[in-house]
Design an enzyme around this catalytic site. Structure first.
Site, PDB file in Angstrom:
ATOM      1  N   GLY A   1       0.884  -0.927  -0.009  1.00 50.46           N
ATOM      2  CA  GLY A   1      -0.196   0.033  -0.219  1.00 50.46           C
ATOM      3  C   GLY A   1       0.837   1.440  -0.115  1.00 50.46           C
ATOM      4  O   GLY A   1       2.174   1.337   0.447  1.00 50.46           O
TER       5      GLY A   1
ATOM      6  N   CYS B   1       6.080   0.127   7.431  1.00 51.21           N
ATOM      7  CA  CYS B   1       5.589   1.381   6.620  1.00 51.21           C
ATOM      8  C   CYS B   1       6.771   1.544   5.787  1.00 51.21           C
ATOM      9  O   CYS B   1       7.723   1.663   6.348  1.00 51.21           O
ATOM     10  CB  CYS B   1       5.065   2.650   7.536  1.00 51.21           C
ATOM     11  SG  CYS B   1       4.808   4.195   6.733  1.00 51.21           S
ATOM     12  N   LEU B   2       6.377   1.849   4.483  1.00 55.17           N
ATOM     13  CA  LEU B   2       7.363   2.326   3.623  1.00 55.17           C
ATOM     14  C   LEU B   2       8.161   3.599   3.805  1.00 55.17           C
ATOM     15  O   LEU B   2       9.252   3.888   3.651  1.00 55.17           O
ATOM     16  CB  LEU B   2       7.147   2.345   2.090  1.00 55.17           C
ATOM     17  CG  LEU B   2       6.544   1.289   1.396  1.00 55.17           C
ATOM     18  CD1 LEU B   2       5.985   1.297   0.081  1.00 55.17           C
ATOM     19  CD2 LEU B   2       7.596   0.120   1.517  1.00 55.17           C
TER      20      LEU B   2
ATOM     21  N   HIS C   1      -2.422   7.507   7.118  1.00 51.61           N
ATOM     22  CA  HIS C   1      -1.561   8.507   6.532  1.00 51.61           C
ATOM     23  C   HIS C   1      -2.328   9.741   5.867  1.00 51.61           C
ATOM     24  O   HIS C   1      -1.550  10.830   6.021  1.00 51.61           O
ATOM     25  CB  HIS C   1      -0.954   7.724   5.330  1.00 51.61           C
ATOM     26  CG  HIS C   1       0.308   7.111   5.591  1.00 51.61           C
ATOM     27  ND1 HIS C   1       1.394   7.554   5.989  1.00 51.61           N
ATOM     28  CD2 HIS C   1       0.631   5.704   5.216  1.00 51.61           C
ATOM     29  CE1 HIS C   1       2.478   6.505   6.227  1.00 51.61           C
ATOM     30  NE2 HIS C   1       1.791   5.383   5.681  1.00 51.61           N
TER      31      HIS C   1
ATOM     32  N   GLN D   1       3.052   9.982   1.012  1.00 53.29           N
ATOM     33  CA  GLN D   1       4.294   9.204   0.984  1.00 53.29           C
ATOM     34  C   GLN D   1       5.055   9.622  -0.203  1.00 53.29           C
ATOM     35  O   GLN D   1       6.412   9.232  -0.078  1.00 53.29           O
ATOM     36  CB  GLN D   1       4.153   7.771   1.214  1.00 53.29           C
ATOM     37  CG  GLN D   1       3.446   7.330   2.519  1.00 53.29           C
ATOM     38  CD  GLN D   1       3.508   5.811   2.608  1.00 53.29           C
ATOM     39  OE1 GLN D   1       2.315   5.352   2.105  1.00 53.29           O
ATOM     40  NE2 GLN D   1       4.540   5.292   3.183  1.00 53.29           N
TER      41      GLN D   1
ATOM     42  N   HIS E   1      -4.015   1.649   7.603  1.00 50.56           N
ATOM     43  CA  HIS E   1      -2.918   2.100   7.540  1.00 50.56           C
ATOM     44  C   HIS E   1      -2.909   3.382   6.623  1.00 50.56           C
ATOM     45  O   HIS E   1      -2.167   4.240   6.930  1.00 50.56           O
ATOM     46  CB  HIS E   1      -1.863   1.185   7.231  1.00 50.56           C
ATOM     47  CG  HIS E   1      -0.515   1.675   7.235  1.00 50.56           C
ATOM     48  ND1 HIS E   1       0.525   1.183   8.105  1.00 50.56           N
ATOM     49  CD2 HIS E   1       0.117   2.469   6.312  1.00 50.56           C
ATOM     50  CE1 HIS E   1       1.671   1.746   7.672  1.00 50.56           C
ATOM     51  NE2 HIS E   1       1.646   2.524   6.813  1.00 50.56           N
ATOM     52  N   GLU E   2      -3.275   3.127   5.353  1.00 45.60           N
ATOM     53  CA  GLU E   2      -3.231   4.285   4.434  1.00 45.60           C
ATOM     54  C   GLU E   2      -3.961   5.408   4.717  1.00 45.60           C
ATOM     55  O   GLU E   2      -3.678   6.684   4.580  1.00 45.60           O
ATOM     56  CB  GLU E   2      -3.750   3.483   3.239  1.00 45.60           C
ATOM     57  CG  GLU E   2      -2.779   2.626   2.722  1.00 45.60           C
ATOM     58  CD  GLU E   2      -1.263   2.708   2.514  1.00 45.60           C
ATOM     59  OE1 GLU E   2      -0.756   4.031   2.618  1.00 45.60           O
ATOM     60  OE2 GLU E   2      -0.661   1.664   2.991  1.00 45.60           O
TER      61      GLU E   2
HETATM   62 ZN    ZN Z   1       2.840   3.592   5.841  1.00 46.62          ZN
END
Ligand code: ZN
Length: 177
Positions: A46, A92-93, A138, A51, A134-135
């Site tokens: 995701g 998380c990226l 963000h 991000q 999660h997204e």
């Molecule tokens: Zn993330």
């Protein structure tokens, strides 16, 4: 398609409350393709617009073969029908190499719009539900570590201080005025 640089912890865009997507045009489709490519390359399941530096209410996802559906994207998502609970490792990226058990609802519904601005309603369970939550976080300036109980968050922040990720920030602080 372009691989976009992924913003990491400490970047102010990750703290922003994102604004609504208003134009459903070719540039949104290009963003979708670029974000998917960026997510696959990372690799991740995701990716939210902040991000990649855009404070827009938009995310892409692809849970892979086990997820049941995807790849896809949701603009202006709203979460509803939270049911059950799951506790699994989350990452998380934007916080590379850190994983921590995080409590999430087991099943959620996301309503929003697709790339053409048409209404969509998706029900996700397990990993897909985790990605949606999660997204969506963000888009409101939250990272998964903000969801941890205080005592665990303290440990995780200590762990993050040991990762290379924050070294430039520390260096700047020491070298600053
Ligand atoms: Zn993330």
């Amino acid at each position: 398609m372009t691989i976009l640089p992924i913003r990491t912890l400490g970047d102010p865009v990750l703290k922003e409350i994102c604004r609504d997507v208003e134009s459903f045009d070719g540039s949104l489709r290009r963003l979708y393709e670029d974000m998917l490519e960026t997510m696959y390359e990372a690799p991740g399941v995701g990716l939210a617009a902040p991000q990649v530096g855009l404070a827009l209410r938009f995310f892409v996802f692809d849970p892979g073969a086990s997820g049941g559906f995807g790849p896809g994207a949701v603009a202006n998502p709203v979460l509803s029908e939270r049911e059950g609970e799951q506790l699994e490792d989350e990452g998380c990226l934007s916080i590379p190499n850190l994983y921590h058990p995080t409590t999430r609802a087991m099943r959620v519904r996301v309503t929003g719009q697709d790339l053409d601005g048409k209404a969509v309603s998706l029900v996700g369970e397990g990993l897909v539900a985790r990605i949606f939550q999660h997204e969506l976080d963000h888009l409101n300036g939250f990272l998964f570590i903000d969801r941890l109980p205080d005592s665990e968050r303290k440990h995780v922040l200590a762990e993050i201080r040991d990762l290379d990720l924050l070294k430039p920030v520390r260096w700047r602080r020491e070298a600053g005025p």
